[in-house]
Design a protein around this motif. Structure first.
Motif, PDB file in Angstrom:
ATOM      1  N   ARG A   1      20.317  14.530  42.418  1.00 24.14           N
ATOM      2  CA  ARG A   1      19.300  13.520  42.144  1.00 24.14           C
ATOM      3  C   ARG A   1      19.158  12.584  43.328  1.00 24.14           C
ATOM      4  O   ARG A   1      20.123  12.316  44.041  1.00 24.14           O
ATOM      5  CB  ARG A   1      19.669  12.681  40.913  1.00 24.14           C
ATOM      6  N   MET A   2      17.925  12.079  43.521  1.00 29.72           N
ATOM      7  CA  MET A   2      17.638  10.980  44.447  1.00 29.72           C
ATOM      8  C   MET A   2      16.770   9.991  43.685  1.00 29.72           C
ATOM      9  O   MET A   2      15.537  10.042  43.753  1.00 29.72           O
ATOM     10  CB  MET A   2      16.914  11.488  45.700  1.00 29.72           C
ATOM     11  N   PRO A   3      17.380   9.075  42.938  1.00 31.28           N
ATOM     12  CA  PRO A   3      16.605   8.173  42.074  1.00 31.28           C
ATOM     13  C   PRO A   3      15.726   7.213  42.873  1.00 31.28           C
ATOM     14  O   PRO A   3      16.123   6.702  43.923  1.00 31.28           O
ATOM     15  CB  PRO A   3      17.686   7.402  41.300  1.00 31.28           C
ATOM     16  N   ASP A   4      14.542   6.978  42.352  1.00 35.51           N
ATOM     17  CA  ASP A   4      13.617   6.017  42.951  1.00 35.51           C
ATOM     18  C   ASP A   4      13.823   4.660  42.279  1.00 35.51           C
ATOM     19  O   ASP A   4      12.939   4.141  41.596  1.00 35.51           O
ATOM     20  CB  ASP A   4      12.172   6.498  42.774  1.00 35.51           C
ATOM     21  N   ASP A   5      14.998   4.094  42.483  1.00 38.65           N
ATOM     22  CA  ASP A   5      15.355   2.805  41.893  1.00 38.65           C
ATOM     23  C   ASP A   5      15.971   1.936  42.985  1.00 38.65           C
ATOM     24  O   ASP A   5      16.932   2.357  43.647  1.00 38.65           O
ATOM     25  CB  ASP A   5      16.357   2.992  40.748  1.00 38.65           C
ATOM     26  N   PRO A   6      15.439   0.731  43.216  1.00 44.57           N
ATOM     27  CA  PRO A   6      15.942  -0.103  44.316  1.00 44.57           C
ATOM     28  C   PRO A   6      17.417  -0.445  44.205  1.00 44.57           C
ATOM     29  O   PRO A   6      18.128  -0.465  45.212  1.00 44.57           O
ATOM     30  CB  PRO A   6      15.072  -1.362  44.225  1.00 44.57           C
ATOM     31  N   ILE A   7      17.903  -0.711  42.984  1.00 46.81           N
ATOM     32  CA  ILE A   7      19.315  -1.065  42.820  1.00 46.81           C
ATOM     33  C   ILE A   7      20.205   0.121  43.151  1.00 46.81           C
ATOM     34  O   ILE A   7      21.179   0.011  43.903  1.00 46.81           O
ATOM     35  CB  ILE A   7      19.582  -1.557  41.383  1.00 46.81           C
ATOM     36  N   CYS A   8      19.864   1.259  42.594  1.00 44.81           N
ATOM     37  CA  CYS A   8      20.649   2.474  42.849  1.00 44.81           C
ATOM     38  C   CYS A   8      20.630   2.832  44.328  1.00 44.81           C
ATOM     39  O   CYS A   8      21.672   3.164  44.919  1.00 44.81           O
ATOM     40  CB  CYS A   8      20.092   3.616  42.003  1.00 44.81           C
ATOM     41  N   GLN A   9      19.458   2.749  44.963  1.00 45.98           N
ATOM     42  CA  GLN A   9      19.364   3.075  46.383  1.00 45.98           C
ATOM     43  C   GLN A   9      20.165   2.097  47.246  1.00 45.98           C
ATOM     44  O   GLN A   9      20.782   2.493  48.230  1.00 45.98           O
ATOM     45  CB  GLN A   9      17.892   3.072  46.811  1.00 45.98           C
ATOM     46  N   ALA A  10      20.173   0.822  46.860  1.00 47.40           N
ATOM     47  CA  ALA A  10      20.931  -0.171  47.625  1.00 47.40           C
ATOM     48  C   ALA A  10      22.420   0.140  47.595  1.00 47.40           C
ATOM     49  O   ALA A  10      23.127  -0.038  48.600  1.00 47.40           O
ATOM     50  CB  ALA A  10      20.662  -1.566  47.078  1.00 47.40           C
ATOM     51  N   ILE A  11      22.921   0.583  46.456  1.00 41.30           N
ATOM     52  CA  ILE A  11      24.334   0.947  46.351  1.00 41.30           C
ATOM     53  C   ILE A  11      24.622   2.199  47.171  1.00 41.30           C
ATOM     54  O   ILE A  11      25.584   2.251  47.958  1.00 41.30           O
ATOM     55  CB  ILE A  11      24.724   1.158  44.872  1.00 41.30           C
ATOM     56  N   LEU A  12      23.786   3.224  47.020  1.00 42.93           N
ATOM     57  CA  LEU A  12      24.017   4.490  47.709  1.00 42.93           C
ATOM     58  C   LEU A  12      23.989   4.320  49.232  1.00 42.93           C
ATOM     59  O   LEU A  12      24.812   4.915  49.945  1.00 42.93           O
ATOM     60  CB  LEU A  12      22.964   5.521  47.281  1.00 42.93           C
ATOM     61  N   GLN A  13      23.069   3.529  49.724  1.00 39.51           N
ATOM     62  CA  GLN A  13      22.924   3.387  51.173  1.00 39.51           C
ATOM     63  C   GLN A  13      24.097   2.647  51.803  1.00 39.51           C
ATOM     64  O   GLN A  13      24.247   2.675  53.030  1.00 39.51           O
ATOM     65  CB  GLN A  13      21.613   2.669  51.496  1.00 39.51           C
ATOM     66  N   ASN A  14      24.916   1.984  51.007  1.00 44.39           N
ATOM     67  CA  ASN A  14      26.086   1.286  51.529  1.00 44.39           C
ATOM     68  C   ASN A  14      27.376   2.059  51.311  1.00 44.39           C
ATOM     69  O   ASN A  14      28.462   1.519  51.540  1.00 44.39           O
ATOM     70  CB  ASN A  14      26.201  -0.096  50.886  1.00 44.39           C
ATOM     71  N   LEU A  15      27.270   3.304  50.886  1.00 46.33           N
ATOM     72  CA  LEU A  15      28.434   4.165  50.691  1.00 46.33           C
ATOM     73  C   LEU A  15      28.449   5.257  51.746  1.00 46.33           C
ATOM     74  O   LEU A  15      27.417   5.616  52.316  1.00 46.33           O
ATOM     75  CB  LEU A  15      28.395   4.795  49.290  1.00 46.33           C
ATOM     76  N   GLU A  16      29.620   5.805  51.977  1.00 44.77           N
ATOM     77  CA  GLU A  16      29.753   6.855  52.973  1.00 44.77           C
ATOM     78  C   GLU A  16      29.500   8.232  52.390  1.00 44.77           C
ATOM     79  O   GLU A  16      29.293   9.190  53.146  1.00 44.77           O
ATOM     80  CB  GLU A  16      31.152   6.807  53.597  1.00 44.77           C
ATOM     81  N   GLU A  17      29.533   8.351  51.073  1.00 44.48           N
ATOM     82  CA  GLU A  17      29.323   9.637  50.414  1.00 44.48           C
ATOM     83  C   GLU A  17      28.476   9.430  49.166  1.00 44.48           C
ATOM     84  O   GLU A  17      28.341   8.302  48.674  1.00 44.48           O
ATOM     85  CB  GLU A  17      30.667  10.268  50.038  1.00 44.48           C
ATOM     86  N   PRO A  18      27.917  10.520  48.629  1.00 41.49           N
ATOM     87  CA  PRO A  18      27.164  10.413  47.374  1.00 41.49           C
ATOM     88  C   PRO A  18      28.076  10.052  46.204  1.00 41.49           C
ATOM     89  O   PRO A  18      29.300   9.947  46.354  1.00 41.49           O
ATOM     90  CB  PRO A  18      26.569  11.823  47.199  1.00 41.49           C
ATOM     91  N   LEU A  19      27.470   9.871  45.048  1.00 39.00           N
ATOM     92  CA  LEU A  19      28.202   9.529  43.834  1.00 39.00           C
ATOM     93  C   LEU A  19      28.142  10.669  42.829  1.00 39.00           C
ATOM     94  O   LEU A  19      27.113  11.331  42.685  1.00 39.00           O
ATOM     95  CB  LEU A  19      27.608   8.269  43.191  1.00 39.00           C
TER      96      LEU A  19
END
Length: 303
Positions: free
Chosen positions: A203-221
């Motif tokens: 998945r690649m959710p189109d949600d600003p909160i989810c994207q903000a968390i993902l972009q600050n991690l080194e790996e997917p969730l």
């Protein structure tokens, strides 16, 4: 050259000092000390729901004490700085809940095997059930799966180009997994035996909160949707999610507001055609087929 003192200024200075130094019977009592300010992870109180008052004070996450960090974030993204402690917790092996563009998901670090096992225990899902991946970009999808078909000169459609137009978006694509995918994502049984790596949902959710968390991690969730423990129904209000899952060991929850019971559209990319196996929020596109459409096409080819 000596300066001449101003008698009026000298008198004013002496009177001001006397007034400041002399006690006054009309002096007001001292103000009470201010309460300490909360740290950056502010817990907001939702006035429309009295039950949210239960979570009006911040609780720091520490392993083993049953405390859960709850962070309320505006869906607009104007206060994403509150997500910093959430990112730290995920990197430290925490299991928590975040919003997506469909429903809430329980997530943890993809490379942390202990966190994946805790996620399964908290959700109450069996080891044989595969887990999905929340990806930061198409590059993550190419790393953990064989990717989308690029098309050929023989007329095969370029699915990769079509997918790029709808991602991020409310779709889950089932693709063949690569060896980079951790075994715990497709674990079978309680022993060291694992099922053969077949497919995984991405998945690649189109949600600003989810994207903000993902972009600050080194790996997917790693992720799985949040449901009631005894019913096959999504929990849409983060207050009820906290009530149910905090006693089970949930470490944090990101409150992005209530969601609508509209899950992602699941598309199986492992067959001859991109086949919708669950219609959800994402609309059916012209290059997708349903199970009925595929049966009809197979019948026509056989005639």
């Amino acid at each position: 050259m000596a300066t001449t003192a101003n008698p009026a200024t000298d008198l004013f200075s002496r009177l001001s000092f006397r007034r400041a130094a002399a006690p006054s019977p009309l002096r007001l009592p001292p103000r009470p000390p201010r309460a300490p300010r909360l740290s950056s992870a502010i817990v907001a109180v939702h006035k429309r729901n009295p039950k949210r008052l239960k979570y009006a004070s911040q609780r720091q996450f520490t392993r083993g004490d049953g405390g859960m960090l709850r962070v309320t974030v505006e869906p607009s993204g104007q206060d994403f700085w509150k997500l910093d402690p959430v990112v730290d917790l995920i990197n430290g092996g925490a299991v928590g809940v975040i919003p997506t563009d469909t429903v809430y998901s329980i997530v943890c670090d993809l490379s942390n095997n202990d966190a994946i096992e805790r996620l399964r225990r908290i959700k109450g899902i069996v080891d044989s059930k595969p887990l999905s991946i929340l990806c930061r970009s198409l590059r993550d999808i190419d790393t953990y799966t064989t990717g989308f078909p690029l098309g050929t000169n023989q007329g095969q459609a370029n699915i990769f180009r079509a997918v790029k137009r709808i991602l991020p978006g409310p779709y889950t694509f089932i693709l063949p997994a690569t060896k980079e995918l951790p075994k715990q994502c497709i674990k079978h049984g309680s022993s060291t035996r694992y099922a053969k790596r077949r497919q995984v949902g991405v998945r690649m959710p189109d949600d600003p909160i989810c994207q903000a968390i993902l972009q600050n991690l080194e790996e997917p969730l790693i992720c799985t949707s949040v449901k009631y423990l005894s019913e096959d129904e999504w929990i849409l209000d983060p207050v009820y999610i906290a009530d149910i899952y905090e006693p089970l060991g949930l470490d944090f929850i990101v409150d992005g507001g209530a969601r609508i019971a509209d899950p992602s559209t699941v598309v199986d990319m492992t067959g001859s055609y991109p086949t919708i196996i669950r219609q959800g929020k994402g609309p059916k596109l012209d290059w997708m087929v349903t199970g009925t459409d595929q049966d009809a096409q197979s019948t026509l080819k056989a005639v």
